[in-house]
Scaffold this motif. Sequence first.
Motif, short mmCIF file in Angstrom:
data_model
loop_
_atom_site.label_atom_id
_atom_site.label_comp_id
_atom_site.label_asym_id
_atom_site.label_seq_id
_atom_site.Cartn_x
_atom_site.Cartn_y
_atom_site.Cartn_z
N LEU A 93 36.24 46.62 76.63
CA LEU A 93 34.64 45.70 76.58
C LEU A 93 34.54 45.16 75.46
CD1 LEU A 93 32.88 48.38 78.20
CD2 LEU A 93 33.60 46.41 79.69
N GLN A 94 35.79 45.39 74.11
CA GLN A 94 35.48 45.45 72.71
C GLN A 94 35.52 44.00 72.28
OE1 GLN A 94 37.88 46.06 74.45
NE2 GLN A 94 40.00 44.45 73.19
N ASP A 95 35.79 42.83 73.09
CA ASP A 95 34.69 41.91 73.11
C ASP A 95 34.01 41.09 74.15
OD1 ASP A 95 37.16 41.55 70.68
OD2 ASP A 95 38.90 41.29 72.65
N GLU A 96 33.50 42.42 74.54
CA GLU A 96 32.53 41.62 75.58
C GLU A 96 31.13 42.16 75.17
OE1 GLU A 96 33.59 41.75 79.76
OE2 GLU A 96 35.51 42.37 79.00
N LEU A 97 31.35 43.46 75.06
CA LEU A 97 29.39 43.67 74.35
C LEU A 97 29.48 44.72 72.85
CD1 LEU A 97 27.62 45.84 76.00
CD2 LEU A 97 28.21 47.68 75.59
N GLY A 98 28.38 43.99 72.72
CA GLY A 98 27.62 44.24 71.17
C GLY A 98 26.33 45.34 71.55
N VAL A 99 26.72 46.02 70.37
CA VAL A 99 25.68 47.21 70.46
C VAL A 99 25.69 47.51 68.94
CG1 VAL A 99 26.12 48.61 73.05
CG2 VAL A 99 27.40 49.15 70.49
N GLU A 100 23.86 48.04 68.09
CA GLU A 100 23.40 47.98 67.25
C GLU A 100 23.09 49.45 67.05
OE1 GLU A 100 20.95 45.13 65.46
OE2 GLU A 100 23.20 43.44 65.93
N ILE A 101 23.36 50.35 65.80
CA ILE A 101 23.13 51.93 66.25
C ILE A 101 22.15 52.18 64.67
CG2 ILE A 101 24.55 53.93 65.60
CD1 ILE A 101 26.90 52.74 67.13
N GLU A 102 21.43 53.14 65.35
CA GLU A 102 20.37 53.57 63.92
C GLU A 102 20.95 55.60 64.52
OE1 GLU A 102 17.07 50.69 64.56
OE2 GLU A 102 16.76 52.94 65.54
N LEU A 103 21.04 55.93 63.81
CA LEU A 103 21.60 57.52 63.29
C LEU A 103 20.82 58.56 62.55
CD1 LEU A 103 23.64 59.51 63.60
CD2 LEU A 103 24.57 58.34 61.08
N THR A 104 19.92 59.32 63.42
CA THR A 104 19.23 60.00 61.93
C THR A 104 19.88 61.73 62.26
OG1 THR A 104 17.63 58.11 63.14
CG2 THR A 104 16.73 60.09 62.80
N LYS A 105 19.32 61.53 60.71
CA LYS A 105 20.55 62.87 61.10
C LYS A 105 19.16 63.91 60.58
CE LYS A 105 23.91 63.82 60.17
NZ LYS A 105 25.48 64.46 60.80
#
Length: 327
Positions: A93-105
């Motif tokens: 799915l690397q060329d089909e799906l887009g995701v963005e991440i917010e990381l909270t430590k």
Amino acid sequence: MESLEKKQYQIDFNNILDHVRVFAPATVANMICGFDVLGFAVDHPGDEVAMYRVAQPGVRIRSIAGDDGRLPLDADKNTVSACVKMLLTHLGLQDELGVEIELTKHMPIGSGLGSSSASTVAGLFAINTLLGNPLSKTALMPFCVEGERLACGHGHADNVAPALMGGITLIRGHNHLDVISLPVPTELYAGIVFPQVDVPTRDARQLIKEKVLLKDAVTQWGNIAGLVAGLYESDYDLISRSMHDVLIEPTRAILIPEFYEMKSIALAAGALSFGISGSGPSVVAIAKGEAVAMQAATEIQQHLTAHDIDSFKYVSAVNVHGPKILG
């Protein structure tokens, strides 16, 4: 990592979530006598990952909070995004799906509480949830281990296994990994104190002897077996007698100021045992009952304060659930 064909997974693009927020717990690796083979999850602290589906394919990090700027925003260098990319590639799915991440430590880096593993597990659990849970927790495990390899150069499961599975886990093997969930006695609590001193995981691991005396190895094997038996029987006396480390603690303790003084305080307060969490510098008093764990941790923190050492304190039962969806 074993390869699995994409056709084994049914990904319905119409049902992929727009966003998800996940918490994954801190862990106490080794459980004092079980170096690299035992660990358990706690209720707090832990890390959070918020993940959003976007139109542009690829994996990106929007933000990282709570790390004092120490973690990379580059998606190829951050363990959370790198493992998410690895999983999407595995699924084709690397060329089909887009995701963005917010990381909270929510826990300090280098605490000995599985900071990197909590973030990695949260990220992988989040992307799996976003996709409708095509993989089981067992199938996610190899990707979690790869995250540990990226983070510290050593792909082991003593932190990621309890963070992902919850509870107390036994890790057998590395090339052919078995993760066994062990019983959790209902009154087992951890009083954790994180002294504000720096003990890098790589440095702590380099101190470990490559060869040990047979008599010490036999003692340690017996202690691990006794601890496992004690967990199955909820035998707190056997648990207490078994949680002694004759191999790793004597070397790593020299890196932690006031270690043996803290140990004396914990045992005097009624703790079943006391030792180093992971590679340190966090220490853990394992106790029967929350009150004893709280007393031990509080008195240890007071002792450190009197010696001008700042610290964080956490008291928790064993977290039997692992990661959870927050929204």
